[in-house]
Design a protein around this motif. Structure first.
Motif, PDB file in Angstrom:
ATOM      1  N   TRP A 170       3.249 -10.530   2.366  1.00  0.00           N
ATOM      2  CA  TRP A 170       4.117  -9.837   3.304  1.00  0.00           C
ATOM      3  C   TRP A 170       3.264  -9.028   4.279  1.00  0.00           C
ATOM      4  CZ3 TRP A 170       8.877 -11.163   3.973  1.00  0.00           C
ATOM      5  CH2 TRP A 170       9.716 -10.352   4.749  1.00  0.00           C
ATOM      6  N   LYS A 171       3.640  -9.063   5.545  1.00  0.00           N
ATOM      7  CA  LYS A 171       2.783  -8.497   6.589  1.00  0.00           C
ATOM      8  C   LYS A 171       3.100  -7.039   6.935  1.00  0.00           C
ATOM      9  CE  LYS A 171       0.797 -12.543   7.409  1.00  0.00           C
ATOM     10  NZ  LYS A 171      -0.638 -12.832   7.372  1.00  0.00           N
ATOM     11  N   ASP A 172       4.202  -6.499   6.456  1.00  0.00           N
ATOM     12  CA  ASP A 172       4.633  -5.166   6.873  1.00  0.00           C
ATOM     13  C   ASP A 172       4.789  -4.230   5.678  1.00  0.00           C
ATOM     14  OD1 ASP A 172       5.021  -5.920   9.683  1.00  0.00           O
ATOM     15  OD2 ASP A 172       6.697  -7.111   8.914  1.00  0.00           O
ATOM     16  N   GLY A 173       4.857  -2.934   5.970  1.00  0.00           N
ATOM     17  CA  GLY A 173       5.082  -1.938   4.934  1.00  0.00           C
ATOM     18  C   GLY A 173       6.520  -1.970   4.427  1.00  0.00           C
ATOM     19  N   ILE A 174       6.718  -1.503   3.198  1.00  0.00           N
ATOM     20  CA  ILE A 174       8.058  -1.545   2.588  1.00  0.00           C
ATOM     21  C   ILE A 174       8.458  -0.199   1.999  1.00  0.00           C
ATOM     22  CG2 ILE A 174       7.993  -4.019   2.088  1.00  0.00           C
ATOM     23  CD1 ILE A 174       7.138  -3.290  -0.791  1.00  0.00           C
TER      24      ILE A 174
END
Length: 365
Positions: A30-34
């Motif tokens: 996954w490329k983004d923060g969560i």
């Protein structure tokens, strides 16, 4: 043959076998923060929608970076709403792994060497054992122990040997704890180093191997590096799961990996998309059409071929094997099936008519 390790613990996660003769699985990260997922239903729904698309494209496993407690909570929330196995990527703080194990994660990625102590690793291992969760050891060329770096510097060992030795040391920790459900990964940004260290390990041990060329680069360069490394190793029977690491989207990582697996004979079936490169004879905008339709087409799990051609030279002629094709013809667009033209239409009707013909084809398959 490597031993079998299962990803997927409690809850709704789909269990996947890695190694033991199972099909080579395909991963992305996954490329983004969560970290803000828990209190943001809109973001959660968007992530779940994207995960579903990755699954349709052929992705089997998704890894998420977990740098803080908020991200751990976010991953647990995501895992509660999807069946695809999710892996928590943990560095330095073993407590983050324990937080993730409160949810429905399928595996934990840690290196015993950077978790702090044997006791910390033991806590993670016991929690994984209790939850039926696997562990992935992840070794990169930039994080080798100092004694091995010194040996490499004076030419006593190669960097590939250093990567293999580091993986052996990390795996030994799990063996001491009588924990066998782990996968080993050794990655370098150098193709030959990646090939050599995986060969070294595969010749000594039977743990499943996750293949990857770390920091492989942008789309084209990264695919080239990964294709060479993976095809070499997979054709030697080395590798049980792969990830193409790209400075690009997760979708492109999955599509690239899927194509590598297919060309290596490690994944069968599914739609085959053929398209011409375009030239001065172009009568149809191949590039924009493929861009619009690629994800939809590659999500179709049927053994059919679709051809997208720029002109009549490459149209029904070179695309005659396709179950469905489209090409330009002067100021018109032609739709063909098995090399025979079935419709000639105006360009503005292209997407509409292609959709109709595709649905008709799928209905009859």
């Amino acid at each position: 043959m490597t031993k079998e390790v299962f990803l997927g613990g409690k809850g709704i996660t789909k269990r996947i076998a890695i190694g033991g003769g199972s099909p080579v699985s395909l991963q992305t990260m996954w490329k983004d923060g969560i970290k803000d997922v828990v209190n943001n239903p809109a973001k959660l729904n968007d992530i779940l929608r994207q995960i579903e698309q990755l699954q349709l494209l052929g992705c089997d496993i998704i890894r998420f970076a977990v740098p803080d407690v908020e991200s751990a909570a976010g991953l647990c929330e995501i895992a509660a709403h999807t069946s695809i196995p999710l892996v928590a990527d943990i560095h330095f703080d073993y407590r983050l792994a324990l937080e993730c194990l409160k949810g429905n994660v399928a595996a934990i990625r840690i290196n015993p060497g950077n978790i702090g102590s044997f006791e910390n690793t033991q806590k993670v291992v016991e929690a994984c054992r209790d939850n039926g969760v696997a562990i992935r050891i992840g070794i990169n060329s930039g994080s080798l122990p100092k004694d091995l770096q010194a040996k490499i510097a004076v030419g006593e060992i190669t960097r590939s040997q250093g990567l293999c030795e580091t993986a052996c040391r990390e795996a030994e920790v799990f063996e001491k704890l009588n924990f066998s459900q782990y996968v080993v990964s050794m990655k370098s940004s150098d193709v030959q180093e990646t090939i050599e260290c995986n060969r070294y390990y595969a010749n000594k041990y039977n743990n499943p191997l996750h293949l990857g060329v770390t920091e492989a680069g942008p789309l084209i360069g990264g695919i080239v590096k990964s294709s060479i490394a993976f095809s070499t190793l997979l054709n030697e029977g080395i590798g049980d799961t792969i990830r193409v690491s790209l400075s690009s989207s997760a979708e492109n990582e999955v599509i690239a990996g899927l194509n590598i697996l297919k060309e290596c004979g490690k994944r069968q079936g599914g739609l085959k998309l053929v398209s011409c490169p375009r030239c001065g004879r172009e009568g149809f905008d191949v590039h924009s059409f493929v861009e619009r339709w690629q994800n939809r087409l590659l999500s179709i799990n049927k053994d059919i071929t679709v051809a997208v051609m720029g002109c009549v030279v490459n149209g029904p002629g070179e695309g005659k094997h396709a179950d469905l094709g489209i090409a330009g013809a002067a100021d018109k667009v032609i739709i063909f099936k098995k090399g025979k033209i079935v419709q000639t239409i105006r360009p503005e009707l292209t997407d509409k008519v292609f959709e109709e013909e595709l649905n008709e084809l799928l209905k009859n398959e």
